[in-house]
Design a protein around this motif. Structure first.
Motif, PDB file in Angstrom:
ATOM      1  N   TYR A  66      -5.362   3.082   0.070  1.00  0.00           N
ATOM      2  CA  TYR A  66      -6.362   2.104   0.482  1.00  0.00           C
ATOM      3  C   TYR A  66      -7.037   1.569  -0.778  1.00  0.00           C
ATOM      4  CZ  TYR A  66      -5.794   3.385   5.371  1.00  0.00           C
ATOM      5  OH  TYR A  66      -5.276   3.575   6.618  1.00  0.00           O
ATOM      6  N   THR A  72      -9.271  -1.639  -3.002  1.00  0.00           N
ATOM      7  CA  THR A  72     -10.406  -2.544  -2.864  1.00  0.00           C
ATOM      8  C   THR A  72      -9.924  -3.995  -2.801  1.00  0.00           C
ATOM      9  OG1 THR A  72     -10.696  -2.838  -5.240  1.00  0.00           O
ATOM     10  CG2 THR A  72     -11.811  -0.943  -4.220  1.00  0.00           C
ATOM     11  N   SER A  73     -10.826  -4.875  -2.392  1.00  0.00           N
ATOM     12  CA  SER A  73     -10.476  -6.301  -2.340  1.00  0.00           C
ATOM     13  C   SER A  73     -10.068  -6.806  -3.717  1.00  0.00           C
ATOM     14  CB  SER A  73     -11.666  -7.119  -1.820  1.00  0.00           C
ATOM     15  OG  SER A  73     -11.927  -6.826  -0.473  1.00  0.00           O
ATOM     16  N   VAL A 102      -6.631  -5.576   5.497  1.00  0.00           N
ATOM     17  CA  VAL A 102      -6.917  -6.976   5.236  1.00  0.00           C
ATOM     18  C   VAL A 102      -5.612  -7.716   4.933  1.00  0.00           C
ATOM     19  CG1 VAL A 102      -9.254  -6.545   4.364  1.00  0.00           C
ATOM     20  CG2 VAL A 102      -7.302  -6.542   2.767  1.00  0.00           C
ATOM     21  N   GLN A 110     -10.297  -9.285   6.941  1.00  0.00           N
ATOM     22  CA  GLN A 110      -9.752  -8.400   7.963  1.00  0.00           C
ATOM     23  C   GLN A 110      -8.748  -9.202   8.790  1.00  0.00           C
ATOM     24  OE1 GLN A 110     -12.857  -6.415  10.223  1.00  0.00           O
ATOM     25  NE2 GLN A 110     -13.947  -5.818   8.350  1.00  0.00           N
ATOM     26  N   HIS A 152      -7.215  -1.294   3.256  1.00  0.00           N
ATOM     27  CA  HIS A 152      -8.378  -1.740   2.485  1.00  0.00           C
ATOM     28  C   HIS A 152      -9.473  -0.672   2.416  1.00  0.00           C
ATOM     29  CE1 HIS A 152     -12.204  -4.281   2.167  1.00  0.00           C
ATOM     30  NE2 HIS A 152     -11.595  -4.402   1.002  1.00  0.00           N
ATOM     31  N   ILE A 196      -6.531  -5.702  -4.447  1.00  0.00           N
ATOM     32  CA  ILE A 196      -5.535  -6.401  -3.632  1.00  0.00           C
ATOM     33  C   ILE A 196      -5.383  -7.848  -4.086  1.00  0.00           C
ATOM     34  CG2 ILE A 196      -4.939  -7.132  -1.285  1.00  0.00           C
ATOM     35  CD1 ILE A 196      -6.558  -4.637  -0.317  1.00  0.00           C
ATOM     36  N   HIS A 218       0.822  -1.215   0.000  1.00  0.00           N
ATOM     37  CA  HIS A 218       0.000   0.000   0.000  1.00  0.00           C
ATOM     38  C   HIS A 218       0.856   1.266   0.000  1.00  0.00           C
ATOM     39  CE1 HIS A 218      -0.249  -1.294   4.457  1.00  0.00           C
ATOM     40  NE2 HIS A 218       0.657  -0.326   4.420  1.00  0.00           N
TER      41      HIS A 218
END
Length: 280
Positions: free
Chosen positions: A229, A231-232, A273, A251, A199, A235, A168
Motif C-alpha cells: 500500500y 502513498t499518493s 485509488v 478512490q 493506497h 503512486i 502494488h
C-alpha cells in the motif's frame, strides 16, 4: 505461511503449483470465481479477518476498469490496448468492453502465469482482434519492445496501456518507478496510461493508514507474498510526469462514477485509488 516476497529476484509464476497462493487465483476467488485452490482461499481468509468486504474492493476494481475502457474506447477514440497483468479471464473483460464500442478494437493481454495464459487463449481463440501473450512486466527492455506483443500493435498510433491492480505487487527492489518511466517514454504520442493501486493515505487518515499497513502485512507475510500500500505521491510517480485526466488520482468509485453512491463506502474500498494520464 506464504513465502515472503523475494528481495533478490521476482517470485516465479505460481502456475499450477497448489502449495503457493496465486495472485490471479486469489483475485478470481474474491470475485466469486471457481479457478482457485484451498491455498488461495486460505490466503484470502487472512485478508478477510481485517477487511471483511475485500471482495467489494475486487468488484470495485473491475467497475473502474470497465469505466476506464469505455472512456478510452469511446470518448478518447483509442482502438488498441495493452492490458498487463491481466490475470484469469472473468466477466466483462477489457476486449469485451472495448469491442462493444468499436468492433475493430485490438486488445493484447499479458500475464506471466501459465495458467492465466492457458485460460486466456481458450477464451479468445475465436476472436482475431484479441491476443493473450505470456510475458513479464519486469522483463528487460519493457513489453513495448517485445516483438511477440508489438506485432499485434501499431506503435505509430496511440494506445491504451492498462495496469489494473498490478503495480502494488511489485517490490521496490525492482524499481517500479524506473520501469514505468521506460514504458511512458516508449508510449506513442496520444496514448493513455491507466493505473489502479492499493493506497496508504498516511497521516491524512490515521485509521485508514492503520488498515492499509495491516493489510500490507497480511498480503506480504501471510498471504500472497506481495501487496504493498503506497502513498499518493508514490503512486503518482508511476505516471512518469504525464498530466492526469480529471479528476486525477482518486478512490476508484470517484473516477467518473456511473451515478451517485448507493451506500456508504467500506473502509477497505477507501484504500485503493486509480487514475488515467495522457501523453501529448
Amino acid at each position: 505461511m506464504a513465502e515472503p516476497a523475494s528481495r533478490i529476484r521476482p517470485r516465479k509464476p505460481v502456475g499450477v503449483d497448489t502449495t503457493r497462493a496465486s495472485i490471479a487465483r486469489v483475485y478470481d476467488y474474491s470475485l466469486g470465481g471457481k479457478d482457485n485452490y484451498d491455498i488461495d482461499r486460505s490466503a484470502y481468509q487472512q485478508i478477510l479477518e481485517v477487511a471483511p468486504r475485500q471482495g467489494d474492493v475486487s468488484i470495485m476494481n473491475r467497475r473502474w476498469l470497465h469505466r476506464v475502457i469505455r472512456y478510452l474506447a469511446g470518448t478518447s477514440g483509442i482502438d488498441q490496448f495493452l492490458d498487463i497483468g491481466a490475470g484469469l479471464p472473468t466477466v466483462a473483460n477489457t476486449h469485451e468492453i472495448a469491442q462493444q464500442l468499436n468492433s475493430d478494437a485490438h486488445v493484447v493481454y499479458v500475464d506471466n502465469d501459465p495458467v492465466c495464459n492457458a485460460h486466456g487463449r481458450v477464451l479468445l481463440e475465436q476472436n482475431e482482434n484479441t491476443h493473450f501473450i505470456s510475458a513479464d512486466v519486469l522483463e528487460e527492455g519493457t513489453l513495448l519492445g517485445n516483438s511477440d506483443i508489438t506485432k499485434f500493435l501499431d506503435l505509430d498510433r496511440p494506445l491504451g496501456l492498462v495496469l489494473c491492480g498490478l503495480l502494488h505487487h511489485i517490490d521496490e527492489q525492482f524499481d517500479p518507478v524506473g520501469m514505468m518511466r521506460e514504458y511512458v517514454e516508449l508510449l506513442p504520442s496520444g496514448s493513455y496510461l491507466a493505473i489502479s493501486h492499493f493506497h496508504d493515505p498516511g497521516s491524512l487518515d490515521p485509521e485508514l493508514h492503520a488498515l492499509a499497513k495491516e493489510l500490507e502485512r497480511r498480503f506480504t507475510e501471510k498471504g500472497l507474498g506481495s501487496g504493498w500500500y503506497r502513498t499518493s505521491a508514490e503512486i503518482l510517480e508511476y505516471f512518469g510526469g504525464l498530466e492526469l485526466v480529471a479528476p486525477g488520482l482518486v478512490q476508484l468509485d470517484d473516477w467518473w462514477p456511473a451515478g451517485p453512491p448507493l451506500r456508504e463506502r467500506f473502509p477497505e474500498e477507501k484504500v485503493m485509488v486509480g487514475g488515467i494520464a495522457y501523453k501529448p
